[in-house]
Design an enzyme around this catalytic site. Structure first.
Site, PDB file in Angstrom:
ATOM      1  CG  ASP A 289      -2.214   0.824   0.908  1.00 25.50           C
ATOM      2  OD1 ASP A 289      -2.165   1.655  -0.021  1.00 25.50           O
ATOM      3  OD2 ASP A 289      -3.235   0.676   1.609  1.00 25.50           O
TER       4      ASP A 289
HETATM    5  C1  BGC Z   1      -5.028   3.282   0.239  1.00 28.93           C
HETATM    6  C2  BGC Z   1      -5.249   2.270  -0.846  1.00 28.93           C
HETATM    7  C3  BGC Z   1      -5.105   2.910  -2.193  1.00 28.93           C
HETATM    8  C4  BGC Z   1      -3.737   3.555  -2.281  1.00 28.93           C
HETATM    9  C5  BGC Z   1      -3.453   4.203  -3.627  1.00 28.93           C
HETATM   10  C6  BGC Z   1      -3.764   4.090   0.032  1.00 28.93           C
HETATM   11  O1  BGC Z   1      -3.683   5.142   0.911  1.00 28.93           O
HETATM   12  O2  BGC Z   1      -4.986   2.618   1.476  1.00 28.93           O
HETATM   13  O3  BGC Z   1      -6.523   1.709  -0.710  1.00 28.93           O
HETATM   14  O4  BGC Z   1      -5.301   1.976  -3.198  1.00 28.93           O
HETATM   15  O5  BGC Z   1      -3.653   4.550  -1.284  1.00 28.93           O
HETATM   16  O6  BGC Z   1      -4.176   5.354  -3.820  1.00 28.93           O
END
Ligand code: BGC
Length: 760
Positions: A289
């Site tokens: 993530d």
């Molecule tokens: C979130 C994810 C997301 C990623 C990319 C993160 O902060 O937890 O769900 O896909 O950002 O935007």
């Protein structure tokens, strides 16, 4: 129109020489040969580039930091994928850098959070899950893929399949609620929808199942918080939706931010390798993530070089934003933290994904399509919004309203298009094309008085976080006086209250999940007028509504219903659509009951009937306000003649029920089947959803609804993680929700071996 490679002669040559495919070779072998050949030409830096995913510095942010100097790094072959690139033009330009300026011309892969629609925004996932309509959910994912791929997206960070039983967690809005079985069916439908028939279809994008794993079980409903859970519980309840998505063929999976029993998911070898690849046979790639590799340092696991190496060795293939290995490659190699072979494993998986997406054959596959005519998806947005709405209460048939009823439309959310979009729509929503509830209602009545009535909140800290300007909201007493006067001049009050879009979503956990005090005060004043008050709720989470349930004539839960939300709400209010949504998550009476869910275990001292020395609370009823599966319609459906038996021949539980629409309005009924394992070698939930059917019933129509549940689905995980189906008694329940059921006991005695289908 597909953009021809011939428009990019340099690229054409690069790609052509990179496709040494022998005629008659099987697809996987072809891919392997191609990647072997390519990797034999790659330097170790180029390989690390492939496992490096960055945001685009000229675009928007969905995390706390932004990648820098991206174009230069791309031209140097140091980037494998880019996400959050807003325009098609930017994507084309940076793809050109990758394919024309780097030594090997390896194309980039473009990612984005296409969560509940791309340009056309559907209801938030929690809402959509309340439709219980898998075909609809698949169609919305397919349409999102059509729109997103037409603007160059290869890869979406969806579906989020985290099981959630704590409505304080802001990201519950992105989930499918509390149930493993329903969540698994939704996970499969979304993967099918995004990926279509084949990943190299220009209208398909790769799904990324997230957040692996247990992200929805963080302590206290706080985002990013730790999880400490028994393996048994994981296998039984929390892991099945991820497994279902993997089985449906999801091409990638995102690790979660949280710590699992002492090891953060991002560096958790048991999770990312032993379970995911070893037990489940996942052959796609994993991605971290946002900056979660770097954040392993905050978890206290070492410096960036150490944690990045540890994550990679644990089975994490792609690093989102931290550039951990990229920044520390020499150090990692010199200190024996990593070997080239470790990097090869991850690099190969990224190249395989690009290959499967058709990017080596045509790097511009999704960068040259005709724009999608969004109008074609408007009716799907309306269908999705209508089917997601849940009617929670309807006293003395106050709803549906008659055409031209005099309506006092009150509330800070009554005349907004934007707040109807919910979380994760910021990247792409065309809110201007949206429909407010006020505009939806104006299609049915010309006598409407509209007034905002109250600010969303008067808590200054909260207001700042959710983008509300309290000063500009007006004097609360005058606003209420205005609303009361509108109510007095009208036949009915429609109060549109609840949460704005920023009150749920990432890092929007709340300790108070009732209406904000400003809104409650308004509602009390409206109720005091003696007029019927219909509460239309906008929300991204289950809320606590005991007072509202006791005092409002009707409650319509519209969630964040998306682009066509205003029309859908009005269609429900005026009876053009007979509401059919059913809760995918329990609504507690108050936040102190959390976690509360229908499939709890009974304990040795069950709460029914509640008395001293029984489990429960002494200051509150033990049941929730609205149970899982619950939702009303404008029709009455009778359940009768239930049967259940065990068929030893095909090892299934066969059950049926007669459902009769005793009203004069056609209805969509969601008939739900639950099973309780009465006696087992381990404790079992009070009931578990094992099937449902949606049937259309015309006025007065009766139908017999049948279920075949393979007994293999009635098994469980033992403490030493064997999946077994034990013989004995089971209670089968069928009903319109998890509480109002008919039941029948069955028994089966032949031993069934079920190792082959443990996660079904
Ligand atoms: C979130 C994810 C997301 C990623 C990319 C993160 O902060 O937890 O769900 O896909 O950002 O935007």
């Amino acid at each position: 129109m597909k953009m021809s490679l011939m428009r990019f002669p340099a690229l054409f040559a690069a790609v052509l020489c990179a496709l040494p495919v022998a005629a008659g070779t099987a697809p996987d072998e072809k891919m392997d040969e191609f990647i072997d050949d390519l990797m034999s030409k790659m330097t170790i830096e180029e390989k690390v580039g492939q496992i490096t995913l960055v945001t685009y510095d000229k675009s928007f942010m969905t995390g706390a930091t932004q990648s820098k100097g991206v174009e230069k790094k791309i031209a140097e072959g140091k980037i494998g994928g880019v996400f959050n690139v807003r325009t098609l033009e930017d994507k084309i330009n940076i793809q050109k850098l990758a394919v024309e300026q780097t030594r090997l011309g390896i194309p980039l892969m473009f990612g984005l959070d296409v969560i509940h629609g791309y340009r056309t925004i559907w209801p938030v996932p929690l809402a959509l899950s309340c439709s219980w309509d898998m075909d609809l959910i698949e169609r919305t994912a397919r349409a999102a893929a059509d729109e997103a791929t037409s603007e160059g997206i290869d890869w979406t960070y969806s579906p989020m399949v985290d099981l959630v039983r704590d409505p304080r967690w802001g990201r519950v809005a992105e989930s499918s609620g509390e149930d493993p079985w329903l969540g698994s069916r939704i996970a499969e439908a979304m993967v099918r929808g995004y990926q279509g028939e084949s990943l190299d279809d220009p209208q398909s994008m790769m799904a990324c199942v997230k957040h692996f794993a247990l992200y929805g079980a963080g302590e206290g409903g706080r985002d990013y918080d730790m999880v400490d859970m028994s393996l048994n519980r994981m296998y039984q309840e929390y892991l099945p939706p991820y497994k279902a998505a993997v089985d449906a063929g999801a091409g990638s999976i995102m690790s979660s931010f949280n710590d699992i029993n002492g090891v953060p998911a991002t560096a958790n070898k048991w999770l990312l390798t032993d379970l995911l690849r070893g037990e489940w046979g996942f052959d796609g790639f994993t991605v971290s993530d946002y900056t979660s590799v770097g954040e392993l340092t905050e978890h206290g696991l070492g410096n960036l070089a150490e944690v990045s190496s540890r994550a990679l060795k644990a089975g994490l293939d792609m690093d989102m934003v931290s550039e951990g290995v990229m920044k520390n490659l020499d150090y990692c190699l010199e200190n024996g933290l990593l070997t080239e072979a470790d990097i090869d494993v991850a690099c190969r998986r990224i190249l395989e994904a690009k290959y499967k997406l058709g990017l080596f054959e045509d790097p511009y596959l999704r960068l040259g399509a005709e724009p999608v005519d969004r109008a074609k998806y408007r009716s799907l947005a309306l269908e999705a919004a209508r089917k997601s709405i849940v009617l929670l209460k309807n006293d003395h048939d106050v709803l549906p309203l008659k055409k031209d009823t005099k309506v006092a439309l009150v509330g800070p959310l009554a005349d907004t298009k934007w707040e109807l979009m919910g979380t994760w729509a910021g990247a792409a929503a065309m809110a201007d094309e949206g429909v407010s509830i006020k505009s939806g209602i104006s299609r049915y009545t010309s006598s409407m008085i509209h007034t905002s009535g109250a600010p969303i909140t008067d808590n200054p800290g909260l207001a700042r976080m959710i983008g509300v300007n309290i000063e500009r909201s007006g004097d609360p007493d005058s606003l209420i006086a205005e609303a009361v006067s509108a109510a007095e001049k009208s036949d009915v009050v429609v109060a549109v209250l609840g949460e704005n879009a920023k009150m749920s979503g990432e890092s929007s956990s709340m300790t108070w999940i009732g209406l904000q005090p400003t809104q409650r005060r308004l509602l009390e004043a409206l109720v005091a007028t003696g007029k019927d008050v219909v509460l239309v709720l906008l929300n991204g989470r289950p809320m606590t509504l005991e007072w509202e349930d006791a005092h409002c004539a009707a409650i319509v839960d519209a969630w964040a219903p998306g682009l066509q939300g205003g029309n859908a709400v009005a269609d429900v209010l005026f009876g053009e659509y007979n509401p059919s949504g059913r809760l995918s998550m329990t609504f507690p009476r108050n936040v102190g009951q959390v976690p509360i869910y229908y499939s709890m275990k009974s304990t040795g001292r069950p709460h029914i009937p509640f008395r001293k020395y029984r489990t429960g609370y002494i200051d509150c009823p033990q049941d929730p306000l609205y149970p899982f599966g619950y939702g009303l319609s404008y029709s009455t459906v009778d359940y009768s003649d239930m049967t259940a038996s065990y068929d030893a021949g095909d090892k299934t539980v066969k059950a049926s029920v007669k459902v009769t629409n005793v009203s004069d309005r056609a209805v969509t009924e969601t008939v739900q089947l639950y099973v309780r394992d009465v006696v087992a070698s381990v404790t079992r939930p009070m009931k578990e959803l094992k099937g449902f059917r949606q049937v259309e019933l015309g006025p007065g129509e009766s139908r017999t609804v049948s279920f075949d549940v393979p007994v293999s689905e009635l098994g469980f995980w033992t403490p030493d993680l064997q999946y077994v189906v034990e013989t004995g008694k089971f209670v089968v329940e069928i009903g319109p929700d998890s509480q109002r059921t008919l039941s029948s006991e069955i028994e089966y005695t032949d031993v069934v071996s079920c190792q082959a289908v443990p996660f079904k």
